[in-house]
Design a protein around this motif. Structure first.
Motif, short mmCIF file in Angstrom:
data_model
loop_
_atom_site.label_atom_id
_atom_site.label_comp_id
_atom_site.label_asym_id
_atom_site.label_seq_id
_atom_site.Cartn_x
_atom_site.Cartn_y
_atom_site.Cartn_z
N GLN A 52 0.83 -1.20 0.00
CA GLN A 52 0.00 0.00 0.00
C GLN A 52 0.87 1.26 0.00
O GLN A 52 0.55 2.25 -0.65
N MET A 84 -4.54 -0.13 -12.21
CA MET A 84 -4.44 0.96 -11.24
C MET A 84 -5.82 1.49 -10.89
O MET A 84 -6.10 1.78 -9.72
N ARG A 85 -6.70 1.62 -11.88
CA ARG A 85 -8.06 2.11 -11.63
C ARG A 85 -8.82 1.11 -10.74
O ARG A 85 -9.55 1.51 -9.84
N GLU A 87 -7.48 -1.02 -8.57
CA GLU A 87 -6.91 -0.93 -7.22
C GLU A 87 -7.41 0.31 -6.49
O GLU A 87 -7.67 0.27 -5.29
N ARG A 88 -7.54 1.40 -7.22
CA ARG A 88 -8.05 2.63 -6.61
C ARG A 88 -9.49 2.43 -6.14
O ARG A 88 -9.87 2.87 -5.05
N ASN A 91 -9.45 0.34 -2.97
CA ASN A 91 -9.05 1.14 -1.82
C ASN A 91 -10.18 2.04 -1.35
O ASN A 91 -10.36 2.25 -0.15
N HIS A 128 -4.84 2.94 3.23
CA HIS A 128 -5.70 2.88 2.05
C HIS A 128 -5.92 4.27 1.45
O HIS A 128 -5.97 4.43 0.23
N TRP A 132 -4.80 5.28 -2.26
CA TRP A 132 -5.82 5.80 -3.17
C TRP A 132 -5.36 7.12 -3.78
O TRP A 132 -5.46 7.33 -4.99
N ARG A 133 -4.85 8.00 -2.92
CA ARG A 133 -4.37 9.30 -3.40
C ARG A 133 -3.16 9.15 -4.32
O ARG A 133 -3.07 9.82 -5.35
N LEU A 135 -2.40 6.51 -6.20
CA LEU A 135 -2.84 5.93 -7.48
C LEU A 135 -3.53 6.98 -8.34
O LEU A 135 -3.38 6.99 -9.56
N ARG A 136 -4.27 7.86 -7.71
CA ARG A 136 -4.92 8.95 -8.46
C ARG A 136 -3.86 9.86 -9.08
O ARG A 136 -3.98 10.28 -10.24
N GLU A 139 -2.12 8.01 -12.05
CA GLU A 139 -2.91 7.94 -13.27
C GLU A 139 -2.76 9.20 -14.11
O GLU A 139 -2.80 9.14 -15.33
#
Length: 168
Positions: A52, A84-85, A87-88, A91, A128, A132-133, A135-136, A139
């Protein structure tokens, strides 16, 4: 920076695994003690938290994707972006569940000892959220992505099969 290695065995099923990544570390003594305790008693949770943390800082690391079989670079990049989307989204679901659980753990504070029923969901919520942040951010950013093909591709296998048929 330490490169992060992913392995794609099947593009259609999004079977993508994080193979090599840096483990969770800290320069703070009390955090290091907690990491050592996790390493000793709950190594699977330490591995999960490490993954993570890597997802939180994915845009700062070089990424190596090892592909089994022959796929086009464009399809590998697209599969990685979809992963990646996905996984986001996972999360986000975990964050919602943890945010719903945390208020109920206050009732368990009356038990003697440390309130691990609050600490664990709180820690997971933090990891998490940062993943999440991250992965955003990844992207939107241009990742340092390197694609490596592992094993023989289909054309080489077909060519060897034809040659073996001619020799016999």
């Amino acid at each position: 920076m330490i490169p992060i290695t992913f392995e794609i065995k099947h593009l259609m099923g999004f079977q993508l695994d994080m193979v090599e990544y840096p483990l969770l570390t800290s320069h703070l003594k009390w955090v290091r003690k907690g990491i050592d305790a996790l390493e000793q008693y709950w190594p699977s949770l330490l591995g999960y938290l490490s993954r993570q943390q890597v997802l939180a800082r994915l845009s700062t690391h070089p990424v190596i994707i090892q592909v089994y079989g022959r796929r086009g670079r464009k399809s590998v990049r697209r599969a990685f972006a979809l992963w990646m989307r996905k996984e986001r989204g996972k999360n986000l679901v975990f964050m919602i569940l943890e945010a719903m659980i945390i208020p109920f753990t206050g009732f368990l504070a009356i038990l003697p000892g440390p309130n691990i029923f609050f600490y664990v969901p709180g820690l997971l919520l933090y990891f998490h959220y940062t993943a999440w942040r991250g992965l955003r951010r990844a992207e939107k950013a241009e990742l340092d992505l390197k694609i490596e093909y592992v094993g023989k591709n289909r054309q080489e296998v077909r060519g060897q099969g034809r040659e073996a048929g001619r020799q016999s």
